[in-house]
Design a protein around this motif. Structure first.
Motif, PDB file in Angstrom:
ATOM      1  N   ALA A 133       0.732  -0.801   0.143  1.00  0.00           N
ATOM      2  CA  ALA A 133      -0.055  -0.485  -0.295  1.00  0.00           C
ATOM      3  C   ALA A 133       0.708   1.056  -0.576  1.00  0.00           C
ATOM      4  O   ALA A 133       0.786   2.271  -0.574  1.00  0.00           O
ATOM      5  CB  ALA A 133      -1.202  -0.130   1.307  1.00  0.00           C
ATOM      6  N   ARG A 134       2.189   1.366   0.783  1.00  0.00           N
ATOM      7  CA  ARG A 134       3.174   2.836   0.352  1.00  0.00           C
ATOM      8  C   ARG A 134       3.574   2.689  -0.376  1.00  0.00           C
ATOM      9  O   ARG A 134       4.518   3.549  -1.042  1.00  0.00           O
ATOM     10  CB  ARG A 134       3.741   2.434   2.244  1.00  0.00           C
ATOM     11  N   GLY A 135       3.862   1.190  -1.012  1.00  0.00           N
ATOM     12  CA  GLY A 135       5.029   1.159  -2.030  1.00  0.00           C
ATOM     13  C   GLY A 135       6.230   1.170  -1.987  1.00  0.00           C
ATOM     14  O   GLY A 135       7.258   2.409  -2.586  1.00  0.00           O
ATOM     15  N   GLU A 136       6.761   0.916  -0.892  1.00  0.00           N
ATOM     16  CA  GLU A 136       8.095   0.844  -0.460  1.00  0.00           C
ATOM     17  C   GLU A 136       8.704  -0.387  -0.017  1.00  0.00           C
ATOM     18  O   GLU A 136       8.176  -1.069  -0.104  1.00  0.00           O
ATOM     19  CB  GLU A 136       7.801   0.923   1.129  1.00  0.00           C
ATOM     20  N   ARG A 137      10.152  -0.116  -0.650  1.00  0.00           N
ATOM     21  CA  ARG A 137      10.916  -1.709  -0.669  1.00  0.00           C
ATOM     22  C   ARG A 137      11.498  -2.286   0.832  1.00  0.00           C
ATOM     23  O   ARG A 137      11.055  -2.135   1.548  1.00  0.00           O
ATOM     24  CB  ARG A 137      12.229  -1.032  -1.412  1.00  0.00           C
ATOM     25  N   LEU A 138      11.651  -3.911   0.253  1.00  0.00           N
ATOM     26  CA  LEU A 138      10.848  -4.261   1.558  1.00  0.00           C
ATOM     27  C   LEU A 138      13.123  -5.557   1.461  1.00  0.00           C
ATOM     28  O   LEU A 138      13.153  -5.689   0.486  1.00  0.00           O
ATOM     29  CB  LEU A 138       9.665  -5.531   1.997  1.00  0.00           C
ATOM     30  N   ARG A 139      12.999  -5.529   2.736  1.00  0.00           N
ATOM     31  CA  ARG A 139      14.132  -6.829   2.368  1.00  0.00           C
ATOM     32  C   ARG A 139      13.699  -7.802   3.353  1.00  0.00           C
ATOM     33  O   ARG A 139      13.263  -7.831   4.428  1.00  0.00           O
ATOM     34  CB  ARG A 139      15.308  -6.283   3.297  1.00  0.00           C
ATOM     35  N   LEU A 140      13.602  -8.870   2.733  1.00  0.00           N
ATOM     36  CA  LEU A 140      12.942 -10.175   2.827  1.00  0.00           C
ATOM     37  C   LEU A 140      14.091 -11.337   3.388  1.00  0.00           C
ATOM     38  O   LEU A 140      15.285 -11.495   3.086  1.00  0.00           O
ATOM     39  CB  LEU A 140      12.621 -10.625   1.833  1.00  0.00           C
ATOM     40  N   HIS A 141      13.778 -11.729   4.921  1.00  0.00           N
ATOM     41  CA  HIS A 141      14.814 -12.924   5.151  1.00  0.00           C
ATOM     42  C   HIS A 141      13.679 -14.233   4.870  1.00  0.00           C
ATOM     43  O   HIS A 141      12.732 -14.071   5.226  1.00  0.00           O
ATOM     44  CB  HIS A 141      15.337 -12.919   7.216  1.00  0.00           C
ATOM     45  N   TYR A 142      14.906 -14.926   3.740  1.00  0.00           N
ATOM     46  CA  TYR A 142      13.503 -16.050   2.704  1.00  0.00           C
ATOM     47  C   TYR A 142      14.066 -17.166   3.276  1.00  0.00           C
ATOM     48  O   TYR A 142      15.511 -17.177   2.749  1.00  0.00           O
ATOM     49  CB  TYR A 142      12.923 -15.751   1.731  1.00  0.00           C
ATOM     50  N   ARG A 143      14.007 -18.235   3.335  1.00  0.00           N
ATOM     51  CA  ARG A 143      14.303 -19.496   2.820  1.00  0.00           C
ATOM     52  C   ARG A 143      13.301 -20.665   1.709  1.00  0.00           C
ATOM     53  O   ARG A 143      12.484 -20.519   1.983  1.00  0.00           O
ATOM     54  CB  ARG A 143      14.162 -20.558   3.751  1.00  0.00           C
ATOM     55  N   GLY A 144      14.257 -20.722   0.480  1.00  0.00           N
ATOM     56  CA  GLY A 144      13.159 -20.999  -0.483  1.00  0.00           C
ATOM     57  C   GLY A 144      13.141 -22.273   0.061  1.00  0.00           C
ATOM     58  O   GLY A 144      14.196 -23.216   0.327  1.00  0.00           O
ATOM     59  N   GLU A 145      12.516 -23.139  -0.799  1.00  0.00           N
ATOM     60  CA  GLU A 145      12.124 -23.944  -0.825  1.00  0.00           C
ATOM     61  C   GLU A 145      13.386 -25.784  -1.004  1.00  0.00           C
ATOM     62  O   GLU A 145      13.469 -26.366  -0.185  1.00  0.00           O
ATOM     63  CB  GLU A 145      10.667 -25.075  -1.694  1.00  0.00           C
ATOM     64  N   PHE A 146      14.279 -25.531  -1.774  1.00  0.00           N
ATOM     65  CA  PHE A 146      14.752 -25.728  -2.163  1.00  0.00           C
ATOM     66  C   PHE A 146      16.836 -25.385  -1.265  1.00  0.00           C
ATOM     67  O   PHE A 146      17.613 -26.024  -1.637  1.00  0.00           O
ATOM     68  CB  PHE A 146      15.556 -26.267  -3.188  1.00  0.00           C
ATOM     69  N   ALA A 147      16.290 -24.401  -0.793  1.00  0.00           N
ATOM     70  CA  ALA A 147      17.567 -23.723  -0.426  1.00  0.00           C
ATOM     71  C   ALA A 147      17.976 -24.739   0.910  1.00  0.00           C
ATOM     72  O   ALA A 147      17.258 -24.853   1.998  1.00  0.00           O
ATOM     73  CB  ALA A 147      17.212 -22.141  -0.128  1.00  0.00           C
ATOM     74  N   GLU A 148      19.266 -24.407   1.275  1.00  0.00           N
ATOM     75  CA  GLU A 148      19.598 -25.187   3.016  1.00  0.00           C
ATOM     76  C   GLU A 148      19.924 -24.139   3.677  1.00  0.00           C
ATOM     77  O   GLU A 148      19.782 -24.553   4.898  1.00  0.00           O
ATOM     78  CB  GLU A 148      21.803 -25.793   2.550  1.00  0.00           C
ATOM     79  N   ARG A 149      19.456 -22.675   3.841  1.00  0.00           N
ATOM     80  CA  ARG A 149      19.559 -21.755   4.944  1.00  0.00           C
ATOM     81  C   ARG A 149      18.977 -20.812   4.308  1.00  0.00           C
ATOM     82  O   ARG A 149      18.720 -21.049   2.781  1.00  0.00           O
ATOM     83  CB  ARG A 149      21.185 -21.359   5.032  1.00  0.00           C
ATOM     84  N   ALA A 150      18.433 -19.520   5.418  1.00  0.00           N
ATOM     85  CA  ALA A 150      18.210 -18.562   4.565  1.00  0.00           C
ATOM     86  C   ALA A 150      18.710 -17.544   4.330  1.00  0.00           C
ATOM     87  O   ALA A 150      19.912 -17.053   4.784  1.00  0.00           O
ATOM     88  CB  ALA A 150      17.058 -18.343   5.177  1.00  0.00           C
ATOM     89  N   GLU A 151      18.436 -16.767   3.241  1.00  0.00           N
ATOM     90  CA  GLU A 151      18.790 -15.086   2.775  1.00  0.00           C
ATOM     91  C   GLU A 151      18.102 -14.004   2.809  1.00  0.00           C
ATOM     92  O   GLU A 151      16.861 -14.154   2.749  1.00  0.00           O
ATOM     93  CB  GLU A 151      19.906 -15.780   1.342  1.00  0.00           C
ATOM     94  N   TRP A 152      18.718 -13.145   2.623  1.00  0.00           N
ATOM     95  CA  TRP A 152      18.383 -11.723   2.448  1.00  0.00           C
ATOM     96  C   TRP A 152      17.838 -11.319   1.214  1.00  0.00           C
ATOM     97  O   TRP A 152      19.625 -11.503   0.103  1.00  0.00           O
ATOM     98  CB  TRP A 152      18.984 -10.461   2.957  1.00  0.00           C
ATOM     99  N   ARG A 153      16.543 -10.981   0.865  1.00  0.00           N
ATOM    100  CA  ARG A 153      16.259 -10.414  -0.411  1.00  0.00           C
ATOM    101  C   ARG A 153      16.367  -9.096  -0.186  1.00  0.00           C
ATOM    102  O   ARG A 153      15.410  -8.708   0.499  1.00  0.00           O
ATOM    103  CB  ARG A 153      15.517 -11.544  -1.027  1.00  0.00           C
ATOM    104  N   GLU A 154      16.258  -8.456  -1.243  1.00  0.00           N
ATOM    105  CA  GLU A 154      15.674  -7.203  -1.742  1.00  0.00           C
ATOM    106  C   GLU A 154      14.813  -7.030  -2.093  1.00  0.00           C
ATOM    107  O   GLU A 154      14.853  -6.996  -3.846  1.00  0.00           O
ATOM    108  CB  GLU A 154      16.092  -5.791  -1.303  1.00  0.00           C
ATOM    109  N   VAL A 155      13.623  -6.602  -1.935  1.00  0.00           N
ATOM    110  CA  VAL A 155      12.077  -6.588  -3.240  1.00  0.00           C
ATOM    111  C   VAL A 155      11.822  -5.744  -3.419  1.00  0.00           C
ATOM    112  O   VAL A 155      11.723  -4.572  -2.514  1.00  0.00           O
ATOM    113  CB  VAL A 155      11.263  -8.024  -2.905  1.00  0.00           C
ATOM    114  N   ASP A 156      10.948  -5.849  -4.410  1.00  0.00           N
ATOM    115  CA  ASP A 156       9.584  -4.232  -4.605  1.00  0.00           C
ATOM    116  C   ASP A 156       8.173  -5.101  -4.261  1.00  0.00           C
ATOM    117  O   ASP A 156       8.011  -6.355  -5.447  1.00  0.00           O
ATOM    118  CB  ASP A 156      10.240  -3.588  -5.755  1.00  0.00           C
ATOM    119  N   PRO A 157       7.723  -5.283  -3.786  1.00  0.00           N
ATOM    120  CA  PRO A 157       6.773  -6.234  -3.268  1.00  0.00           C
ATOM    121  C   PRO A 157       5.138  -5.066  -3.809  1.00  0.00           C
ATOM    122  O   PRO A 157       5.263  -4.362  -4.620  1.00  0.00           O
ATOM    123  CB  PRO A 157       6.196  -6.069  -2.059  1.00  0.00           C
TER     124      PRO A 157
END
Length: 343
Positions: A153-177
Motif C-alpha cells: 500500500a505504501r509502495g515501499e521496498r522491503l528486505r526479506l529473510h527468505y528460505r526457498g523450498e530447495f535452499a539449505e539456509r535462509a538468505e536476505w533478498r531486497e524486493v519491490d512488493p
C-alpha cells in the motif's frame, strides 16, 4: 466512461463510507462531484443502495435490515443515511469466502484508478490478514501478511529473510512488493526481486522476516504486477493429472505461465505438470480426494498408491498388526486405497 462509472460496487461502498462520516448528510451535487458523476446518476446510486440489505444464511432477505435514507431530504437534493444495517456489524469470512472476495477485488483493481487501486489493496490486505485464530499458522502468518500488505500500500521496498523450498539456509533478498495472492493452501507474495534481478513468487510461510527499507519501490508494469502464480520446481518430475473443476485453483500454480485448465466433454481437464516429487502428487490427490487423479506415468501411479498404503497403515489403530495380518484383507484394502488415492 469515468472510473467511477466503471466501478459501480466501489462507488456504492465509497458513498456509504462518506455518508457515515457525515451523519447530517451531504448535498447531492457535491456528492456527485466527488465521484465524477452527474446529479441524476448519483441519485440512482442512492436509490440502488436503498434496495440493499442483509440476508440470512439461506440467502433470504432479513426484514427491516436495509439501508434507509431520508426520503423528504432527497427530494430536496440532500442525501442523509438514516439506517445502516452493516455499519457496526462484524464481518467474518470463511477461507473459501475470503478467496472469492479477494479474487473479486483483483478483478475490480484491473480497471481502477490510482486512488481506487490503493483502497482495494488496503482492503485485500485486511482480508488476507483476517484469519481464524484457530487456524494452524494464523499466529505466525498474520503479522507477516500485515507487514507485506502495508508495504504494498505504501509502495515501499522491503528486505526479506527468505528460505526457498530447495535452499539449505535462509538468505536476505531486497524486493519491490507488488501483490499478495491468497490461495486455500497458503499465501504468496508477487515481488520484483532486486537480488535476483527479476520477478519472483515468495511463499508467505517461508518469509522469516520482512523489514522496511524506507526506500520507495520502483514502478513496474501492470503485466508484472498481475502475472499469474506459478510454482517452479528444480529437479522436478512430470505427472499427468485428471482434474475436476473444484480443484482447478489448486493445480493452477503448477501450470506454465498463461495456461489454464479447460474441461473436456466429460467435464474433467487433463494436464501434465512439473512437481518436485511423486510425494507432491500424492499430497494433491489426498487434499482433493476425488477431484485429482494421477493418470501417468506408471511410476507416479505406483508412488501415489504406495503413499496411500503407508498413510492407511500409519492411521490404523494397530498399524504393525494390520500390515502383517491377513494378506487377502491387506491386498483388498490396498486396492481400495489405490482407488481412493486417485492413482
Amino acid at each position: 466512461m469515468s472510473p467511477a462509472a466503471r466501478l459501480g460496487p466501489l462507488v456504492h461502498v465509497s458513498v456509504l463510507e462518506l455518508l457515515r462520516r457525515h451523519p447530517g448528510g451531504l448535498d447531492l451535487g457535491d456528492l456527485a462531484a466527488r465521484f465524477g458523476l452527474d446529479r441524476e446518476r448519483m441519485r440512482r446510486v442512492v436509490v440502488e443502495l436503498w434496495t440493499l440489505g442483509l440476508h440470512d444464511a439461506d440467502g433470504r432477505e432479513i426484514p427491516g435490515e436495509n439501508f434507509d435514507f431520508d426520503a423528504d431530504a432527497l427530494d430536496d437534493d440532500w442525501v442523509r443515511l438514516t439506517y445502516d444495517p452493516v455499519g457496526t456489524a462484524p464481518v467474518r469470512f470463511g477461507a473459501a469466502e475470503r478467496v472469492m472476495v479477494v479474487a473479486g477485488l483483483e478483478v475490480l483493481r484491473a480497471g481502477a484508478g490510482d486512488a481506487e487501486a490503493a483502497l482495494l489493496d488496503r482492503l485485500a490486505a485486511k482480508l488476507r490478514d483476517e484469519r481464524d485464530p484457530a487456524t494452524p499458522g494464523a499466529a505466525s502468518t498474520g503479522p507477516r501478511l500485515r507487514a507485506l500488505g502495508d508495504a504494498i500500500a505504501r509502495g515501499e521496498r522491503l528486505r526479506l529473510h527468505y528460505r526457498g523450498e530447495f535452499a539449505e539456509r535462509a538468505e536476505w533478498r531486497e524486493v519491490d512488493p507488488l501483490r499478495l495472492e491468497l490461495r486455500p493452501e497458503g499465501e504468496y507474495l508477487n515481488a520484483w526481486c532486486r537480488t535476483r534481478g527479476g520477478p519472483r513468487w515468495f511463499r508467505a510461510d517461508r518469509i522469516l522476516a520482512a523489514e522496511p527499507t524506507g526506500e520507495p519501490a520502483d514502478a513496474h508494469d501492470e503485466a508484472v504486477r498481475q502475472r499469474p502464480l506459478e510454482v517452479r520446481a528444480p529437479g522436478s518430475v512430470r505427472v499427468e493429472l485428471v482434474v475436476a473443476p473444484s480443484a482447478f485453483a489448486a493445480i493452477a500454480p503448477y501450470l506454465p505461465a498463461g495456461r489454464r485448465l479447460r474441461p473436456d466433454a466429460d467435464g474433467l481437464a487433463r494436464a501434465t505438470v512439473s512437481l518436485r516429487s511423486w510425494r507432491v502428487a500424492a499430497r494433491l490427490v489426498a487434499e482433493h480426494a476425488g477431484a485429482v487423479r494421477v493418470a501417468g506415468p506408471a511410476e507416479a501411479r505406483r508412488a501415489v498408491a504406495d503413499w496411500a498404503r503407508e498413510a492407511l497403515a500409519a492411521t490404523a489403530p494397530d498399524a504393525a498388526g494390520r500390515a502383517s495380518g491377513d494378506a487377502g484383507r491387506a491386498d483388498g484394502r490396498s486396492g481400495r486405497a489405490s482407488d481412493a488415492s486417485g492413482a
